[in-house]
Scaffold this motif. Sequence first.
Motif, PDB file in Angstrom:
ATOM      1  N   SER A  28      34.554  35.969  53.078  1.00  0.00           N
ATOM      2  CA  SER A  28      35.606  36.197  52.066  1.00  0.00           C
ATOM      3  C   SER A  28      35.129  35.787  50.680  1.00  0.00           C
ATOM      4  O   SER A  28      35.393  36.480  49.692  1.00  0.00           O
TER       5      SER A  28
ATOM      6  N   ASN B  41      35.059  38.204  47.512  1.00  0.00           N
ATOM      7  CA  ASN B  41      35.795  37.824  46.292  1.00  0.00           C
ATOM      8  C   ASN B  41      34.873  37.675  45.086  1.00  0.00           C
ATOM      9  O   ASN B  41      35.285  37.901  43.943  1.00  0.00           O
TER      10      ASN B  41
ATOM     11  N   SER C 125      44.523  33.958  53.784  1.00  0.00           N
ATOM     12  CA  SER C 125      43.742  34.412  52.620  1.00  0.00           C
ATOM     13  C   SER C 125      42.510  35.207  53.057  1.00  0.00           C
ATOM     14  O   SER C 125      42.172  36.227  52.461  1.00  0.00           O
ATOM     15  N   THR C 126      41.833  34.749  54.134  1.00  0.00           N
ATOM     16  CA  THR C 126      40.652  35.494  54.602  1.00  0.00           C
ATOM     17  C   THR C 126      41.069  36.835  55.210  1.00  0.00           C
ATOM     18  O   THR C 126      40.369  37.833  55.035  1.00  0.00           O
TER      19      THR C 126
ATOM     20  N   LYS D  39      43.537  38.655  54.263  1.00  0.00           N
ATOM     21  CA  LYS D  39      43.836  39.552  53.141  1.00  0.00           C
ATOM     22  C   LYS D  39      42.542  40.072  52.502  1.00  0.00           C
ATOM     23  O   LYS D  39      42.373  41.280  52.283  1.00  0.00           O
ATOM     24  N   THR D  40      41.608  39.159  52.215  1.00  0.00           N
ATOM     25  CA  THR D  40      40.352  39.551  51.559  1.00  0.00           C
ATOM     26  C   THR D  40      39.537  40.499  52.428  1.00  0.00           C
ATOM     27  O   THR D  40      38.946  41.462  51.926  1.00  0.00           O
TER      28      THR D  40
END
Length: 500
Positions: A96, A100, A485-486, A488-489
Amino acid sequence: MSSRETKTDVILIGAGIMSATLGTLLKELAPEWEIKVFEKLANAGEESSNEWNNAGTGHAALCELNYTPEKSDGSIDISKAIKINEQFQLSRQFWSYLVNSNLIRNPQDFIRPIPHMSLVQGEKNVAFLKKRFKALSNNPLFQGMEFSDDPEKLKEWIPLIMEGRTSNEPIAATKIDSGTDVNFGALTRMLFDHLKSKNVEINYKHSVKDIKRTSDGSWKVKVYDIDSGKIEYHTAKFVFIGGGGGSLPLLQKTGIPESKHIGGFPVSGLFMVCNNPEVVAQHHAKVYGKAKVGAPPMSVPHLDTRYINNKKSLLFGPFAGFSPKFLKTGSNLDLIRTIKPNNILTMLAAGIKEMALTKYLIQQVMLSNEKRMEELREFVPNAKSEDWDIVVAGQRVQVIKDTEAGGKGTLQFGTEVVSAADGSIAALLGASPGASTSVHVMLEVLEKCFPQHMKEWEPKIKEMIPSYGVSLVENPELLHEIHNSTAKTLGLSEKEPVFS
């Protein structure tokens, strides 16, 4: 034949997922260090990391029954499952970070969301799976796991597996939607493209022939340029041997004490692959069964949805076999060449201990295509021979060593880092869960080999991997935040229907 000699900071041997991960970590932590990579083959990720040479499972212990053994008192030991899941979370965080930071792009090209399932038959196995489910589903790492022994519910989950099933034996499954299919070949190539852009010198068709210590403690690596026929010598302060099955013979050449009394046992594998769109569309999961009695852990049968080059297919296997080669592209003399005076007793002890395994592998080698189809039909009752082809998978070299628990010549089913006492050289040996835990394993290499730098590197490591040094199972809030969060990324939030 002429030769040249150069000096560098770091040499990585082998262009697989492990060298790619270590090189990428080092370029973030010490961008000024000069790194050279030597790979015998023409491209990155062509051996164990290649997408056709492994099952592409993001191993997080969501479905692999051998990571949750039943203890003598009947309880389920989930300690290994917790460990492997936490290690896979590190990989997700690092990938991730790379996405990002725009260091790699298009995560869907290497990772996809796929439900992970365990499937068992028979009263005893169903009771085991129910206990396993209870033990895991209370743990935050395995949140969202479902259990069912209702055939109607199983028809919703796995229609292809349930269709045409006539047995009256009890059947049960667990399902968790947060599983993944990972194309480690694609990820490896992405990472090497990134390293090339950071001025890492990547030398393909360069075969490492020898590794010797120099008087100042550095390592001199003898390299054969396959195209030109020339010998080159490259000296580095640190060398990482990440050559898959080729790592053990190179580690032995170093002569370090840690390389003694270690052997390797090569196991080959085959998968059956289905590309018939009608059949492929009826299955959307990685479904792991139980290994047969006497079978090694790496031969657990599983039916997997795979995404390779954006094409969906099904893989079933693996069917284990034996070849004395340590790499698919290796030599039939590989096994013999690694038997040394310091490990011959270890190897002989393993040979005596593992007679059942040897017998099993010979039986697997002798299987006809029709016998393989019979095994597939235990999973997919209506499977037709014309829909399935054979794919030869990669070679895996299991580590043999003397251990306190297992005694002399114990076969180790896992991934192991062997490093010199001064941290100047390290090698990666072993197999599963391998690539899935590559980030954890390479952090272990950094801790063992660069302890003097870890304090200054720690802030950057925590930026890349927020849970570094923290137990996620003991910090459910952080786990929840990182998992979301991971997801989503990496594009893992969207669920596909069970079948399309």
